[in-house]
Design a protein around this motif. Sequence first.
Motif, PDB file in Angstrom:
ATOM      1  N   ARG A  23       0.850  -1.188   0.000  1.00 56.01           N
ATOM      2  CA  ARG A  23       0.000   0.000   0.000  1.00 56.01           C
ATOM      3  C   ARG A  23       0.882   1.232   0.000  1.00 56.01           C
ATOM      4  NH1 ARG A  23      -2.531   3.478   3.856  1.00 56.01           N
ATOM      5  NH2 ARG A  23      -1.493   2.337   5.496  1.00 56.01           N
ATOM      6  N   THR A  27      -3.143   3.888  -3.066  1.00 54.08           N
ATOM      7  CA  THR A  27      -3.159   2.783  -4.025  1.00 54.08           C
ATOM      8  C   THR A  27      -2.718   1.490  -3.350  1.00 54.08           C
ATOM      9  OG1 THR A  27      -0.910   3.195  -4.785  1.00 54.08           O
ATOM     10  CG2 THR A  27      -2.672   4.280  -6.009  1.00 54.08           C
ATOM     11  N   SER A  29      -1.178  -2.303  -4.430  1.00 49.42           N
ATOM     12  CA  SER A  29      -0.590  -3.086  -5.513  1.00 49.42           C
ATOM     13  C   SER A  29      -0.472  -4.534  -5.076  1.00 49.42           C
ATOM     14  CB  SER A  29       0.796  -2.569  -5.876  1.00 49.42           C
ATOM     15  OG  SER A  29       0.718  -1.247  -6.354  1.00 49.42           O
ATOM     16  N   GLU A  31       1.505  -7.855  -6.219  1.00 48.87           N
ATOM     17  CA  GLU A  31       2.548  -8.437  -7.061  1.00 48.87           C
ATOM     18  C   GLU A  31       2.407  -9.946  -6.956  1.00 48.87           C
ATOM     19  OE1 GLU A  31       7.388  -8.590  -7.598  1.00 48.87           O
ATOM     20  OE2 GLU A  31       6.505  -7.100  -6.266  1.00 48.87           O
ATOM     21  N   THR A  39       2.098  -7.275 -11.871  1.00 54.03           N
ATOM     22  CA  THR A  39       1.553  -6.506 -10.757  1.00 54.03           C
ATOM     23  C   THR A  39       0.264  -5.829 -11.194  1.00 54.03           C
ATOM     24  OG1 THR A  39       3.777  -6.074  -9.921  1.00 54.03           O
ATOM     25  CG2 THR A  39       2.042  -4.618  -9.143  1.00 54.03           C
ATOM     26  N   THR A  41      -2.473  -2.808  -9.905  1.00 55.98           N
ATOM     27  CA  THR A  41      -2.564  -1.674  -8.998  1.00 55.98           C
ATOM     28  C   THR A  41      -3.999  -1.158  -8.981  1.00 55.98           C
ATOM     29  OG1 THR A  41      -0.286  -1.080  -9.477  1.00 55.98           O
ATOM     30  CG2 THR A  41      -1.653   0.615  -8.474  1.00 55.98           C
TER      31      THR A  41
END
Length: 51
Positions: A23, A27, A29, A31, A39, A41
Amino acid sequence: MALLREQGGVRTEDEDRVGDLDRTGHTLSAEWDEGAIGTETYARFRDRQPA
C-alpha cells in the motif's frame, strides 16, 4: 496474500493466486508470485476523479 477462486460455487484451484500486497498512499498493488504474472494496482474508489 492468497486469492482463492471459485466459479458457480465450485473451487477452481488452477485459478488461485498468491502474492504480496503493498500500500502506497491511496493505491494498493498486488505483485503476483503464483497464478498470474506481474503486478496489478488499484486506486481507492472514493479518491478517483469523476468520469
